[in-house]
Motif scaffolding. Structure first.
Motif, PDB file in Angstrom:
ATOM      1  N   HIS A   1       0.820  -1.209   0.000  1.00  0.00           N
ATOM      2  CA  HIS A   1       0.000   0.000   0.000  1.00  0.00           C
ATOM      3  C   HIS A   1       0.852   1.256   0.000  1.00  0.00           C
ATOM      4  CE1 HIS A   1      -3.583  -2.391   0.693  1.00  0.00           C
ATOM      5  NE2 HIS A   1      -3.028  -2.969   1.736  1.00  0.00           N
TER       6      HIS A   1
ATOM      7  N   ASP B   1      -6.319   0.420  -9.421  1.00  0.00           N
ATOM      8  CA  ASP B   1      -7.022   0.533  -8.139  1.00  0.00           C
ATOM      9  C   ASP B   1      -8.298   1.383  -8.276  1.00  0.00           C
ATOM     10  OD1 ASP B   1      -5.859   2.960  -8.490  1.00  0.00           O
ATOM     11  OD2 ASP B   1      -4.826   3.028  -6.559  1.00  0.00           O
TER      12      ASP B   1
ATOM     13  N   GLN C   1       0.427   1.810  -5.552  1.00  0.00           N
ATOM     14  CA  GLN C   1       0.206   0.535  -4.860  1.00  0.00           C
ATOM     15  C   GLN C   1       0.690  -0.572  -5.790  1.00  0.00           C
ATOM     16  OE1 GLN C   1      -2.939   0.112  -2.038  1.00  0.00           O
ATOM     17  NE2 GLN C   1      -4.183   1.502  -3.236  1.00  0.00           N
TER      18      GLN C   1
ATOM     19  N   TRP D   1     -12.299  -7.781  -6.282  1.00  0.00           N
ATOM     20  CA  TRP D   1     -11.322  -7.153  -7.176  1.00  0.00           C
ATOM     21  C   TRP D   1     -10.780  -8.156  -8.175  1.00  0.00           C
ATOM     22  CZ3 TRP D   1     -10.056  -7.182  -1.784  1.00  0.00           C
ATOM     23  CH2 TRP D   1      -9.047  -8.061  -1.405  1.00  0.00           C
TER      24      TRP D   1
END
Ligand SMILES: Cc1cc2nc3c(=O)[nH]c(=O)nc-3n(C[C@H](O)[C@H](O)[C@H](O)COP(=O)(O)OP(=O)(O)OC[C@H]3O[C@@H](n4cnc5c(N)ncnc54)[C@H](O)[C@@H]3O)c2cc1C
Length: 425
Positions: free
Chosen positions: A60, A82, A169, A297
């Motif tokens: 992250h 993202d 990320q 995701w």
């Protein structure tokens, strides 16, 4: 030669070991599971077309320790898509109260003088009925992603996490386990002894002398011990099979551990024979829904048909005792509703699946820590060694941001090792 036993062979334990080994300390790691890595657990089984992460998956941000280790080890990482969208029945949905009032929420959180639980904060500053949707979505965001219980979670700490811009990320294509393998190799090359399937049961100690008794009746002796076990183990009561006994007791540290929160999570990895998302939502990487498994995701920009489902926090309570087969069904129903694809299509197109119910995971029993309003004080206590002999480390002790991460675990391991070295001088 000074000797140290490290209990727990996750990111924190391995990092601490490496740091100590570089200073010629004799280090032994004892790990309860039959593998190293703890909450880093890449699975190469089950018919997936590439390794899947059942635990930690993302880096992250430009996190210094994680990225420097990956670079040192020559392990490649890549940024990913993202972009997050809200969907319902396969269609993009209107923005939620959270999106609408986000800036106002952040401003109010920043202005908060005295910390308070998130629930109290929302009830104090966003009590008007027009904020009803905001209150619900903020709590479910804190719960879902930070695994934080809003009735005790620190508002200041959540602000610190949420206010960070997460521009960069990354993911590790070959899997996070490569980092664990690198640390293990580095440790072994420096003479570290590593025992798996070796669960610490009782620690008898006096200053600069510890005896560690394991479940399989082995005894390890050392000058000092470092515990890197998950908080759930320190929260365990004496009737639990996972309880670690101290003799003499160390009540101040155990009470402090109880003042840091530890949330639950279930992660579901599915691979299909073809792409499920409709054209309109195909560009997104993350899908937020109102389904039982609410967050999904994909692996963009990697070209595959793996979807990961995520449910965290309180929602896990009603799901955690299900069998993997039941959780699979629940997940497929959630996907069927969210992506508007018939359930029967999903079952015929399902190529591989893996359920990671971390509540049930032996020696871990949960996801990661969150800060309560008592955590600042609790961490100070836990970071202080007991008589320069018992040390604590692990993601939950990290004081920086982002907490509850691999970076937090590595940083804590390194810091605790540095502290331990000072007690030898
Ligand atoms: C589902 C999930 C997703 C996550 N996603 C991310 C992510 O995307 N990015 C990120 O940065 N972080 C993520 N995290 C958090 C990250 O994985 C952890 O913060 C980090 O790996 C913790 O490392 P640790 O060394 O502190 O603890 P652990 O990895 O838990 O290591 C502690 C070790 O102690 C062992 N142990 C326990 N009891 C005993 C005993 N009595 N004797 C001997 N050994 C014992 C355990 O088996 C374990 O191996 C995620 C975690 C989970 C569960």
């Amino acid at each position: 030669m000074n000797t140290v036993v490290i209990i727990g062979g996750g990111a924190s334990g391995l990092m601490a070991a490496l740091e100590l080994l570089k200073h010629n300390i004799q280090v032994t790691i004892i790990e309860a599971k039959n593998r190293l890595g703890g909450r880093i657990c890449t699975s190469n089984k089950g018919g997936f077309s590439q390794p899947v992460e059942t635990g930690a998956e993302f880096i992250h941000g430009n996190l210094p320790l994680t990225l420097s280790l990956l670079d040192e080890a020559g392990i490649a990482y890549h940024s990913f898509n993202d972009k997050m969208v809200h969907i319902e029945k396969g269609q993009l949905k209107q923005e939620s109260g959270l999106d609408h009032y986000w800036n106002k929420l952040m401003k109010q959180m920043a202005a908060l003088k005295h910390d308070m639980p998130l629930n109290d904060f929302l009830n104090s500053f966003f009590s008007d009925s027009k904020y009803a949707d905001l209150r619900t979505s903020v709590k479910s965001f804190a719960n879902g992603f930070d695994l934080a219980d809003a009735s005790v979670a620190s508002t200041k700490s959540l602000y610190q996490e949420w206010n960070k811009e997460m521009k960069d990320q990354y993911r590790i294509k070959e899997g996070y386990e490569r980092l664990i393998q690198y640390l293990e190799t580095e440790c072994r090359q420096r003479g570290c002894l590593i025992y798996t399937d070796c669960c610490a049961k009782k620690i008898s100690w006096r200053k600069n002398e510890v005896n560690i008794l394991t479940m399989c009746s082995r005894i390890f002796k050392a000058d000092k011990v470092m515990l890197t076990v998950p908080l759930s183990i320190l929260h365990a009561t004496s009737n639990s099979q996972y309880y670690v006994e101290f003799e003499p007791l160390i009540p101040e540290h155990i009470v402090a551990a109880g003042n840091i929160g530890f949330g639950n999570v279930i992660k579901i990895m599915l691979e299909f024979t073809e792409e499920l998302a409709k054209e309109r939502i195909k560009h997104a990487g993350f899908f937020l829904t109102n389904e039982i498994i609410p967050t999904w995701w994909n692996q963009l920009p990697l070209n595959n048909t793996i979807l990961t489902g995520w449910v965290g926090g309180e929602k896990v309570t009603s799901l955690k005792d299900n069998t993997d087969e039941d959780l699979l069904k629940i997940a497929l129903h959630s996907l069927s509703n969210a992506f508007h694809v018939p359930f029967s299509d999903l079952t015929t197109k399902l190529k591989a699946y893996k359920i990671a119910n971390w509540y049930k995971e032996p020696h871990i029993h949960g996801g990661y820590s969150f800060n309560t309003i008592k955590s600042v004080e609790a961490k100070k206590i836990l970071r202080k060694p007991v008589n320069d002999t018992i040390f604590f480390s692990g993601e939950a002790l990290y004081e920086g941001s982002p907490g509850g991460t691999v970076e937090a675990a590595l940083s804590s391991g390194k810091e605790t090792a540095t502290l331990l070295l000072k007690t030898l001088q």
